[in-house]
Design a protein around this motif. Structure first.
Motif, mmCIF file in Angstrom:
data_model
loop_
_atom_site.group_PDB
_atom_site.id
_atom_site.type_symbol
_atom_site.label_atom_id
_atom_site.label_comp_id
_atom_site.label_asym_id
_atom_site.label_seq_id
_atom_site.Cartn_x
_atom_site.Cartn_y
_atom_site.Cartn_z
ATOM 1 N N PRO A 84 0.838 -1.205 0.000
ATOM 2 C CA PRO A 84 0.000 0.000 0.000
ATOM 3 C C PRO A 84 0.871 1.253 0.000
ATOM 4 O O PRO A 84 1.880 1.320 0.709
ATOM 5 C CB PRO A 84 -0.792 -0.123 1.303
ATOM 6 C CG PRO A 84 -0.849 -1.592 1.569
ATOM 7 C CD PRO A 84 0.478 -2.125 1.097
ATOM 8 N N TYR A 85 0.467 2.241 -0.804
ATOM 9 C CA TYR A 85 1.238 3.479 -0.896
ATOM 10 C C TYR A 85 1.277 4.163 0.478
ATOM 11 O O TYR A 85 0.257 4.224 1.169
ATOM 12 C CB TYR A 85 0.618 4.411 -1.931
ATOM 13 C CG TYR A 85 1.519 5.551 -2.326
ATOM 14 C CD1 TYR A 85 2.324 5.460 -3.450
ATOM 15 C CD2 TYR A 85 1.582 6.716 -1.565
ATOM 16 C CE1 TYR A 85 3.182 6.497 -3.811
ATOM 17 C CE2 TYR A 85 2.429 7.760 -1.911
ATOM 18 C CZ TYR A 85 3.229 7.637 -3.034
ATOM 19 O OH TYR A 85 4.074 8.667 -3.372
ATOM 20 N N ASP A 133 -10.119 3.782 7.541
ATOM 21 C CA ASP A 133 -11.105 3.070 6.727
ATOM 22 C C ASP A 133 -10.423 2.189 5.681
ATOM 23 O O ASP A 133 -10.783 1.022 5.491
ATOM 24 C CB ASP A 133 -12.018 4.059 5.989
ATOM 25 C CG ASP A 133 -13.003 4.775 6.890
ATOM 26 O OD1 ASP A 133 -13.285 4.275 7.987
ATOM 27 O OD2 ASP A 133 -13.492 5.846 6.477
ATOM 28 N N SER A 134 -9.458 2.776 4.972
ATOM 29 C CA SER A 134 -8.773 2.041 3.917
ATOM 30 C C SER A 134 -8.100 0.786 4.472
ATOM 31 O O SER A 134 -8.192 -0.300 3.887
ATOM 32 C CB SER A 134 -7.737 2.933 3.228
ATOM 33 O OG SER A 134 -8.354 4.020 2.572
ATOM 34 N N HIS A 135 -7.425 0.931 5.600
ATOM 35 C CA HIS A 135 -6.757 -0.218 6.203
ATOM 36 C C HIS A 135 -7.768 -1.280 6.644
ATOM 37 O O HIS A 135 -7.548 -2.489 6.450
ATOM 38 C CB HIS A 135 -5.920 0.237 7.395
ATOM 39 C CG HIS A 135 -4.687 0.999 7.001
ATOM 40 N ND1 HIS A 135 -4.020 1.839 7.866
ATOM 41 C CD2 HIS A 135 -4.008 1.063 5.836
ATOM 42 C CE1 HIS A 135 -2.971 2.370 7.254
ATOM 43 N NE2 HIS A 135 -2.956 1.918 6.013
ATOM 44 N N ASN A 136 -8.873 -0.842 7.227
ATOM 45 C CA ASN A 136 -9.889 -1.795 7.684
ATOM 46 C C ASN A 136 -10.515 -2.558 6.516
ATOM 47 O O ASN A 136 -10.737 -3.772 6.592
ATOM 48 C CB ASN A 136 -10.969 -1.069 8.485
ATOM 49 C CG ASN A 136 -10.494 -0.652 9.868
ATOM 50 O OD1 ASN A 136 -9.531 -1.197 10.393
ATOM 51 N ND2 ASN A 136 -11.168 0.315 10.462
ATOM 52 N N ILE A 137 -10.827 -1.843 5.443
ATOM 53 C CA ILE A 137 -11.437 -2.512 4.283
ATOM 54 C C ILE A 137 -10.443 -3.473 3.633
ATOM 55 O O ILE A 137 -10.802 -4.597 3.252
ATOM 56 C CB ILE A 137 -11.940 -1.479 3.259
ATOM 57 C CG1 ILE A 137 -13.017 -0.584 3.862
ATOM 58 C CG2 ILE A 137 -12.510 -2.184 2.028
ATOM 59 C CD1 ILE A 137 -13.398 0.601 2.992
ATOM 60 N N HIS A 138 -9.190 -3.037 3.498
ATOM 61 C CA HIS A 138 -8.153 -3.900 2.923
ATOM 62 C C HIS A 138 -8.045 -5.202 3.724
ATOM 63 O O HIS A 138 -7.981 -6.302 3.153
ATOM 64 C CB HIS A 138 -6.819 -3.151 2.925
ATOM 65 C CG HIS A 138 -5.754 -3.810 2.109
ATOM 66 N ND1 HIS A 138 -4.454 -3.352 2.074
ATOM 67 C CD2 HIS A 138 -5.771 -4.898 1.301
ATOM 68 C CE1 HIS A 138 -3.726 -4.116 1.275
ATOM 69 N NE2 HIS A 138 -4.513 -5.064 0.808
ATOM 70 N N PHE A 139 -8.061 -5.072 5.030
ATOM 71 C CA PHE A 139 -7.976 -6.245 5.907
ATOM 72 C C PHE A 139 -9.193 -7.151 5.720
ATOM 73 O O PHE A 139 -9.067 -8.384 5.619
ATOM 74 C CB PHE A 139 -7.870 -5.778 7.354
ATOM 75 C CG PHE A 139 -7.763 -6.893 8.357
ATOM 76 C CD1 PHE A 139 -6.650 -7.726 8.386
ATOM 77 C CD2 PHE A 139 -8.768 -7.104 9.283
ATOM 78 C CE1 PHE A 139 -6.549 -8.751 9.321
ATOM 79 C CE2 PHE A 139 -8.680 -8.118 10.215
ATOM 80 C CZ PHE A 139 -7.561 -8.953 10.237
ATOM 81 N N TRP A 158 -12.083 -11.960 4.721
ATOM 82 C CA TRP A 158 -13.449 -12.398 4.453
ATOM 83 C C TRP A 158 -13.755 -12.563 2.962
ATOM 84 O O TRP A 158 -14.829 -13.041 2.605
ATOM 85 C CB TRP A 158 -14.470 -11.391 5.022
ATOM 86 C CG TRP A 158 -14.395 -11.184 6.498
ATOM 87 C CD1 TRP A 158 -13.931 -12.057 7.437
ATOM 88 C CD2 TRP A 158 -14.820 -10.013 7.203
ATOM 89 N NE1 TRP A 158 -14.021 -11.498 8.685
ATOM 90 C CE2 TRP A 158 -14.568 -10.246 8.578
ATOM 91 C CE3 TRP A 158 -15.378 -8.804 6.816
ATOM 92 C CZ2 TRP A 158 -14.870 -9.316 9.556
ATOM 93 C CZ3 TRP A 158 -15.674 -7.869 7.790
ATOM 94 C CH2 TRP A 158 -15.430 -8.118 9.150
ATOM 95 N N GLY A 159 -12.858 -12.085 2.123
ATOM 96 C CA GLY A 159 -13.140 -12.155 0.688
ATOM 97 C C GLY A 159 -14.104 -11.088 0.210
ATOM 98 O O GLY A 159 -14.760 -11.281 -0.827
ATOM 99 N N LEU A 160 -14.212 -9.960 0.943
ATOM 100 C CA LEU A 160 -15.056 -8.873 0.443
ATOM 101 C C LEU A 160 -14.498 -8.354 -0.870
ATOM 102 O O LEU A 160 -13.308 -8.495 -1.164
ATOM 103 C CB LEU A 160 -15.122 -7.721 1.450
ATOM 104 C CG LEU A 160 -15.812 -7.944 2.785
ATOM 105 C CD1 LEU A 160 -15.979 -6.597 3.504
ATOM 106 C CD2 LEU A 160 -17.149 -8.627 2.633
ATOM 107 N N ARG A 161 -15.361 -7.728 -1.655
ATOM 108 C CA ARG A 161 -14.914 -7.023 -2.859
ATOM 109 C C ARG A 161 -15.124 -5.529 -2.618
ATOM 110 O O ARG A 161 -16.209 -5.107 -2.207
ATOM 111 C CB ARG A 161 -15.672 -7.509 -4.101
ATOM 112 C CG ARG A 161 -17.160 -7.303 -4.084
ATOM 113 C CD ARG A 161 -17.789 -7.761 -5.405
ATOM 114 N NE ARG A 161 -18.089 -9.184 -5.423
ATOM 115 C CZ ARG A 161 -17.706 -10.001 -6.395
ATOM 116 N NH1 ARG A 161 -17.002 -9.550 -7.407
ATOM 117 N NH2 ARG A 161 -18.042 -11.269 -6.365
ATOM 118 N N ALA A 162 -14.068 -4.723 -2.844
ATOM 119 C CA ALA A 162 -14.168 -3.307 -2.499
ATOM 120 C C ALA A 162 -13.342 -2.448 -3.443
ATOM 121 O O ALA A 162 -12.263 -2.854 -3.896
ATOM 122 C CB ALA A 162 -13.712 -3.069 -1.063
#
Length: 387
Positions: A172-173, A188-194, A199-203
């Motif tokens: 990540p930059y 937010d970005s770190h939480n979504i990336h995790f 969990w295999g989310l798509r974001a």
């Protein structure tokens, strides 16, 4: 597609909801109207008069024949989030519903705490609801170019490949946010990336530049559908503030030397970017980042452009420099990549004199709604305040 737009009563959310509805998508708005409440708190208002959400939605159905559902509630209330996700079962969840002002987050301790709790907790609730109820749903999250700061190297789109001690990796930059608001976006970005990894989310994280203009085809079609126009020193972006200052006979106030350079995007391109992301979803487990801006401007260049166009409308604003209340570099290198949305088909509207003239005319038509006392910088980045 079934698209849930959180923050659909706001500056970006409302035109996005109308645009997606006009394209044939089934749209549902979630909003707690807090943006309207912040106007009351700060003693300001939208330069354009905006109707309440039920009136707006009813007029849209009347004029377009298309229905938009809505439910009032707070994303920090997990039961509300789970309820709307379970009821609507979205294919895409567009998340605009965060406190978006850097100055607001820097007013004092309570505003910083509110911003981070509201933004980070609300986003976590959305992630959990999607993961449990609609795991195929595509989370389209509005980030900000402000996450990157102003590094002395080119800014890439989310990731950078580096070589260190003979080994290479894509990471990540690095983030250098400039306010507690921008920090909340980094969290937010770190939480979504995790969550995408475990969990295999798509974001898709849309790191948006500063948005200018207020009208889209849909919001301009009827006065009841009008979008908000923020011009004050807390929520108003520099271009909007400069236009309101010129239209009301006040000085155009540039913070510091004005060399601060950022990415900018027209609101008409914002709504198109959301559509492009929705129509081309991320893969399961993928956290992708698009830099959502179309051009770069310095603050001084914007002030000079507004002053130039204002003179053609028989306005004579003075351009003055104020001591910069923010802690930021005023002279810096800035070169950011923004190719991924262009590759998907975005055809940008670029800032020109015609657009500035339209903004000035809107400001001139609504002079009686301008509160000049809200132009002045009211927040000091350099000193913490308890409240």
């Amino acid at each position: 597609m079934r698209v849930l737009v959180a923050g659909g009563d706001g500056f970006c959310g409302w035109p996005t909801a109308l645009y997606l509805s006009a394209q044939g998508h089934e749209v549902f708005i979630a909003d707690n109207y807090s943006r309207r409440g912040w106007d009351e708190e700060l003693g300001t208002n939208s330069l354009t008069e905006i109707s309440d959400l039920p009136t707006r939605v009813a007029r849209w159905q009347e004029t377009s024949g298309r229905e938009i559902g809505y439910a009032s509630g707070d994303l920090t209330d997990e039961r509300y989030v789970y309820e709307i996700v379970d009821r609507f079962r979205p294919d895409a969840f567009v998340h605009f519903a965060e406190q978006r002002s850097a100055p607001y987050s820097m007013i004092d301790r309570s505003h910083a705490v509110f911003t981070q709790v509201n933004n980070v907790v609300g986003n976590l609730n959305i992630m959990y609801a999607i993961g449990e109820i609609v795991p195929e749903c595509h989370l389209i999250k509005l980030g900000t170019m402000g996450e990157y700061g102003t590094p002395n190297i080119d800014i890439e789109e989310g990731y950078i490949t580096i070589e260190h001690n003979g080994r290479t990796d894509t990471l990540p930059y690095p983030k250098q946010p400039g306010s507690f608001y921008h920090l909340s976006k980094v969290h937010d970005s770190h939480n979504i990336h995790f969550a995408c990894k475990i969990w295999g989310l798509r974001a898709t994280d849309l790191n948006q530049g500063v948005v200018y203009n207020v009208e889209t085809d849909e919001t301009a079609s009827d006065p009841v559908l009008a979008n908000r126009f923020d011009y004050d020193g807390i929520f108003g972006t520099a271009l909007n503030r400069f236009c309101a200052q010129a239209a009301s006979g006040n000085d155009i106030t540039v913070y510091g030397g004005g060399g601060q350079t950022r990415g900018f995007i027209d609101i008409r391109d914002t709504v198109r970017c959301i559509e492009l992301a929705a129509n081309n979803p991320a893969e399961r487990g993928e956290f992708r980042v698009f830099n959502q801006f179309t051009e770069q401007w310095s603050v001084l260049e914007l002030g000079q452009l507004v002053a130039k166009v204002a003179q053609t409308l028989d306005l004579e604003p003075n351009l003055v420099h104020l001591e910069n209340p923010r802690v930021e570099k005023e002279t810096h290198y800035y070169k950011a990549a923004n190719t991924r949305l262009i590759d998907l088909g975005l055809k940008p509207h670029l800032l020109n004199e015609e657009t500035v003239e339209k903004l000035l005319l809107i400001a001139m038509e609504n002079r009686d709604r301008i509160h000049p006392e809200t132009f002045a910088p009211q927040v000091n980045w350099r000193k913490p305040h308890y409240k």
